[in-house]
Write an enzyme that holds these catalytic residues in place. Structure first.
Site, mmCIF file in Angstrom:
data_model
loop_
_atom_site.group_PDB
_atom_site.id
_atom_site.type_symbol
_atom_site.label_atom_id
_atom_site.label_comp_id
_atom_site.label_asym_id
_atom_site.label_seq_id
_atom_site.Cartn_x
_atom_site.Cartn_y
_atom_site.Cartn_z
ATOM 1 N N LYS A 1 0.838 -1.200 0.000
ATOM 2 C CA LYS A 1 0.000 0.000 0.000
ATOM 3 C C LYS A 1 0.874 1.252 0.000
ATOM 4 O O LYS A 1 1.790 1.383 0.809
ATOM 5 C CB LYS A 1 -0.898 0.023 1.234
ATOM 6 C CG LYS A 1 -2.059 -0.950 1.167
ATOM 7 C CD LYS A 1 -2.997 -0.736 2.331
ATOM 8 C CE LYS A 1 -4.188 -1.687 2.266
ATOM 9 N NZ LYS A 1 -5.053 -1.555 3.448
ATOM 10 N N ARG B 1 -8.195 -10.001 6.609
ATOM 11 C CA ARG B 1 -7.267 -8.871 6.612
ATOM 12 C C ARG B 1 -7.690 -7.791 7.606
ATOM 13 O O ARG B 1 -6.861 -7.072 8.145
ATOM 14 C CB ARG B 1 -7.163 -8.281 5.209
ATOM 15 C CG ARG B 1 -6.073 -7.237 5.105
ATOM 16 C CD ARG B 1 -5.682 -6.988 3.680
ATOM 17 N NE ARG B 1 -4.619 -6.016 3.599
ATOM 18 C CZ ARG B 1 -3.931 -5.767 2.501
ATOM 19 N NH1 ARG B 1 -4.197 -6.418 1.400
ATOM 20 N NH2 ARG B 1 -2.973 -4.867 2.497
ATOM 21 N N ASN C 1 -6.583 -4.849 11.985
ATOM 22 C CA ASN C 1 -7.043 -3.604 12.585
ATOM 23 C C ASN C 1 -7.514 -3.768 14.028
ATOM 24 O O ASN C 1 -8.269 -2.938 14.535
ATOM 25 C CB ASN C 1 -8.173 -3.002 11.736
ATOM 26 C CG ASN C 1 -7.648 -2.444 10.432
ATOM 27 O OD1 ASN C 1 -6.533 -1.938 10.367
ATOM 28 N ND2 ASN C 1 -8.441 -2.538 9.378
HETATM 29 N N1 LIG Z 1 1.667 1.498 3.698
HETATM 30 C C1 LIG Z 1 1.278 0.866 4.781
HETATM 31 O O1 LIG Z 1 0.918 -0.299 4.752
HETATM 32 C C2 LIG Z 1 1.303 1.597 6.096
HETATM 33 C C3 LIG Z 1 1.238 0.884 7.288
HETATM 34 C C4 LIG Z 1 1.309 1.582 8.478
HETATM 35 C C5 LIG Z 1 1.403 2.956 8.474
HETATM 36 N N2 LIG Z 1 1.447 3.622 7.298
HETATM 37 C C6 LIG Z 1 1.563 5.073 7.281
HETATM 38 O O2 LIG Z 1 2.779 5.423 7.910
HETATM 39 C C7 LIG Z 1 2.641 6.675 8.533
HETATM 40 C C8 LIG Z 1 3.124 6.566 9.941
HETATM 41 O O3 LIG Z 1 4.458 6.065 9.896
HETATM 42 P P1 LIG Z 1 5.476 6.337 11.058
HETATM 43 O O4 LIG Z 1 4.842 5.934 12.320
HETATM 44 O O5 LIG Z 1 6.742 5.717 10.627
HETATM 45 O O6 LIG Z 1 5.564 7.938 11.104
HETATM 46 P P2 LIG Z 1 6.594 8.960 10.424
HETATM 47 O O7 LIG Z 1 7.008 8.496 9.097
HETATM 48 O O8 LIG Z 1 5.969 10.289 10.510
HETATM 49 O O9 LIG Z 1 7.858 8.899 11.396
HETATM 50 C C9 LIG Z 1 7.712 9.310 12.742
HETATM 51 C C10 LIG Z 1 8.756 10.368 13.121
HETATM 52 O O10 LIG Z 1 10.020 9.742 13.300
HETATM 53 C C11 LIG Z 1 11.006 10.390 12.517
HETATM 54 N N3 LIG Z 1 11.981 9.359 12.183
HETATM 55 C C12 LIG Z 1 11.834 8.384 11.292
HETATM 56 N N4 LIG Z 1 12.880 7.567 11.352
HETATM 57 C C13 LIG Z 1 13.713 8.039 12.301
HETATM 58 C C14 LIG Z 1 14.946 7.607 12.830
HETATM 59 N N5 LIG Z 1 15.510 6.472 12.417
HETATM 60 N N6 LIG Z 1 15.525 8.354 13.785
HETATM 61 C C15 LIG Z 1 14.939 9.475 14.254
HETATM 62 N N7 LIG Z 1 13.761 9.916 13.797
HETATM 63 C C16 LIG Z 1 13.153 9.194 12.837
HETATM 64 C C17 LIG Z 1 10.239 10.947 11.380
HETATM 65 O O11 LIG Z 1 10.950 11.991 10.739
HETATM 66 C C18 LIG Z 1 8.966 11.414 12.056
HETATM 67 O O12 LIG Z 1 9.186 12.652 12.670
HETATM 68 C C19 LIG Z 1 1.191 7.065 8.411
HETATM 69 O O13 LIG Z 1 1.065 8.030 7.392
HETATM 70 C C20 LIG Z 1 0.490 5.781 8.011
HETATM 71 O O14 LIG Z 1 -0.639 6.025 7.202
HETATM 72 C C21 LIG Z 1 1.396 2.965 6.129
#
Ligand SMILES: NC(=O)c1ccc[n+]([C@@H]2O[C@H](COP(=O)([O-])OP(=O)(O)OC[C@H]3O[C@@H](n4cnc5c(N)ncnc54)[C@H](O)[C@@H]3O)[C@@H](O)[C@H]2O)c1
Ligand SMILES: NC(=O)c1ccc[n+]([C@@H]2O[C@H](COP(=O)([O-])OP(=O)(O)OC[C@H]3O[C@@H](n4cnc5c(N)ncnc54)[C@H](O)[C@@H]3O)[C@@H](O)[C@H]2O)c1
Ligand SMILES: [Zn+2]
Ligand SMILES: [Zn+2]
Lengths: 444, 444
Positions: free
Chosen positions: B223, B321, B325
């Site tokens: 996704k 699936r 959730n």
């Molecule tokens: N495609 C999918 O199947 C799927 C699944 C779950 C979530 N998502 C999406 O992912 C997003 C959430 O992802 P997330 O929780 O990773 O949030 P994010 O990508 O916003 O990262 C969280 C924070 O951590 C920081 N960060 C990232 N890696 C870091 C590192 N190694 N060291 C220090 N800081 C770091 C980022 O810059 C950000 O400020 C949402 O938009 C959600 O919709 C997608």
């Protein structure tokens, strides 16, 4: 007056990695309300009757089971045909014929879910939106139709306009089961198709092309997308529709220049791979320009079949598929230098085709009759047969060098070679001859 | 201290329409520069050695050939594992382990063409962009790397920011053969993935997730997408990467709250379908929170395997699936009402999970120990186990009624039922019990 299609051997180098195969059948819907498929009767072909004669046969999986020769002496008989684009579980039919928008069942059988979003523009909405809405809902009160009317023009084929489609879809709370319907020319088809591909990661999609260009080109191949300020069609998706519905009656309101523009692409199919079709076009150009529904149906059908075959044989655009760009390298230079919008795409392609054919003749690859017949048929269609005065040799060279068909600094061109209906995609030609052609068509 | 994985029978209702199958192997790269695959030795498992024991076996096409139990008493041995996501010609490996960004060959074998665009953000670029650039180019002067550094935050996961990726790709004249690399959390992964899907209708794509959330969730399933002002993830594509590279060392710079947020999803896999994994998490939570690379690798691997299995068994998100959730319906209400960004996604999921488990217990579907163990493990991970004070029964009901998991006005929920590791997705429960749970967790 009718020209039966004659067998024609395969000429282009065929590859085996086929994905699309096509089958066609001819239907006669007369006064019956539904769209009745009559099995094609290969080999039985008589003038004055609905008939289907074998066009060519070849090994699976590209199957062209039959091609239809329309009946010219019965212009008011309602002849409809179907081209089945066979893509495994993404296969879809292209319905072609007059009055198809008056046959609600055709569309409705391909609508998934109960909610439809019609994407169209300010020019086409007043002409056909009500009709399409009726076709979608007639006898089926469960279906609700939303529409979004975009501004008209290639300059609006961009992300900003695309967002209007998403806005509408989300505001009206459409879900994964909805269907997007593209009602318009190639611009609307490309945008709506990409919107359907991306909305909720993919919803159902139906194409109702209303320009000849969209009918003979964008209805096969699955390319969708939008432009970026720095380049055409840079952002998009490959996305197949549930069906394509070509109502040739919609062409009655199309401006003459737009019709001719589509004919440039139709002629192209004849030149690169279908001599019998080219001959048919020579004999029937007046009928086509008079927008005879049967002639139009046939020309569209044959074009879709030709494009489907080429695409199926070369999905990756490595060689064979490039032949669909006959005249496009010269044409692209004209479009760019004349200012986009000044020359229609097909007009530039027509002039470009003349230049490619001229060069093929100078190289000694085709005889003079092919050159003359190309000029004649394009003139018959009132298409330009030379670039505009603003074009210079330098302008051509400058634009063509950055054209995408340059691999490793070598300008590969699609040129005709051999008997009518044969072409090559090659960088192996005498550079001086290219210069000769450019000088012949430019004042400076 | 090491917990060998124990055989576990399949519990969820399995369907046969599988597309994704996964196989895992354990590799030991020690001091060797390359990433050496050592064939897994099913059944042979001894503490203190690299070992692979069968996790579970089932009929094709979902194959989980082996699962690795990491060696906890040798914390500095460099253990890497691979999860192969088997999608026919779109199959790809997920490499998991510490120090993988120091092994250029891993990335380079998946780079197609000579040009790479790294998509990252202002937080991650200073930390890892140089390292990734080195990994991509080390010993390979043919590869040129461009990068685009986006603003950091979910609020920038939109069309405007996406256009910056296209701008860069087009300005630097990348062609179809280029590779996009997502370097960051889920926001970057989703945006870069969609950009790769749409640029020139699809270019190669590599994921380097740097948050635990992205490693255990977005690396499987394909996704990609962006948000619309009116809804999350409304515009996107299903698009598979060439490979996913999880360097667990990148988690060392991740904020504690973000790490815990990812752990909420990890715990979820244990609760819905993997009791052995849940037990392992109970025993190893401290090690995980201390960011032990071996514990992290194992937890990530097991999470990816679980997600891959679920997705493969139910690509269309019809039932099974949805179990991914667990806690998300309650959690979604918290995220919305607490104001997006106040609560991290995983934090809301944790509190939501507690509520779902509470309700399952009230329904008499699970015994009290499961409820207690869930609370304990989430508290151990310093995750919230109750919604914030602002939440009222009404706020929950209002948001949950518009949640997408409502079909036909019936609020279907993922609830635990039976022994640990079993769940159901159902609307068939006593409405009063839902009210009881809501009242138990809300002040008003
Ligand atoms: N495609 C999918 O199947 C799927 C699944 C779950 C979530 N998502 C999406 O992912 C997003 C959430 O992802 P997330 O929780 O990773 O949030 P994010 O990508 O916003 O990262 C969280 C924070 O951590 C920081 N960060 C990232 N890696 C870091 C590192 N190694 N060291 C220090 N800081 C770091 C980022 O810059 C950000 O400020 C949402 O938009 C959600 O919709 C997608
Ligand atoms: N996807 C593909 O494979 C493919 C193939 C060829 C062209 N294209 C794209 O298609 C576009 C060009 O398509 P086009 O030539 O159809 O241009 P277009 O869509 O701009 O239509 C031309 C004009 O005709 C008007 N029009 C359309 N139908 C009409 C009707 N029935 N009556 C009156 N007016 C009508 C339109 O509003 C427009 O003003 C380009 O953007 C090109 O990139 C895509
Ligand atoms: Zn064209
Ligand atoms: Zn989640």
């Amino acid at each position: 007056m009718a020209a039966a299609s004659s067998p024609s051997s395969l000429h282009s180098s065929l590859r085996s990695c086929s994905k699309i195969s096509i089958t066609s059948h001819l239907s006669f819907s007369g006064s019956s309300p539904g769209f009745v498929k009559i099995p094609s009767r290969s080999g039985i072909c008589s003038v004055g009757r609905i008939c289907a004669a074998p066009l060519r046969s070849q090994a699976n999986p590209v199957k062209v089971s039959a091609s239809a020769a329309p009946v010219m002496d019965k212009p008011d008989s309602r002849v409809s045909t179907v081209v089945d684009v066979d893509l495994g579980n993404r296969s879809y039919p292209i319905y072609i014929g007059p009055g198809l928008l008056d046959e609600p069942d055709l569309l409705q059988r391909h609508v998934h879910g109960k909610r439809v979003l019609v994407v169209t523009n300010t020019t086409i909405a007043p002409l056909y939106l009500d009709k399409v809405t009726s076709a979608l809902t007639h006898g089926n009160e469960n279906i609700s139709v939303e529409s979004v009317i975009l501004p008209d023009g290639e300059q609006y084929k961009n992300m900003e306009t695309l967002m209007k489609v998403f806005d509408k879809a989300i505001e009206t709370r459409l879900d994964r089961k909805c269907t997007f319907v593209a009602l318009g020319g190639g611009v609307i088809g490309d945008m709506c198709g990409f919107a359907a591909a991306a909305f909720l990661r993919g919803v159902n999609f139906i194409q109702i092309p209303t320009t000849l260009m969209a009918m003979v080109d964008s209805s096969v191949g699955g390319k969708t997308g939008i432009n970026h300020p720095l380049g055409k069609n840079m952002i998009g998706a490959f996305y197949q529709p549930q069906c394509v519905l070509v109502d040739t009656d919609t062409l009655n309101t199309l401006r003459e220049r737009e019709l001719a523009s589509g004919i440039a692409e139709v002629v192209k199919y004849g030149l690169i791979r279908d001599a019998a079709f080219f001959e048919w076009l020579e004999n029937n150009m007046h009928t086509l320009l008079a927008r005879d529904p049967i002639a139009l149906s046939y020309a569209i059908k044959r074009s879709c079949e030709n494009k489907a075959e080429v695409v199926s044989l070369d999905e990756k655009e490595s060689g064979l598929r490039a032949t669909l760009n006959l005249g496009h390298t010269f044409g692209h230079a004209i479009e760019t230098q004349a200012g986009y919008g000044q020359w229609l795409h097909g007009e530039a392609v027509a002039a470009g085709t003349v230049m490619a054919v001229d060069m093929s003749f100078r190289l000694g690859w085709i005889d003079e009759t092919i050159k003359k017949r190309t000029l004649d048929i394009l003139q018959l269609a009132k298409l330009p047969i030379a670039p505009p005065d603003v074009m210079t040799v330098d302008k051509f060279k400058k634009t063509m060098a950055v054209d995408k068909k340059v691999a490793d600094g070598l300008l590969r061109l699609i040129l005709l070679k051999g008997p009518l209906g044969n072409c090559v995609f090659t960088g192996d030609y005498d550079r001086n001859v290219l210069d000769e052609t450019l000088r012949a068509f430019c004042k400076s």
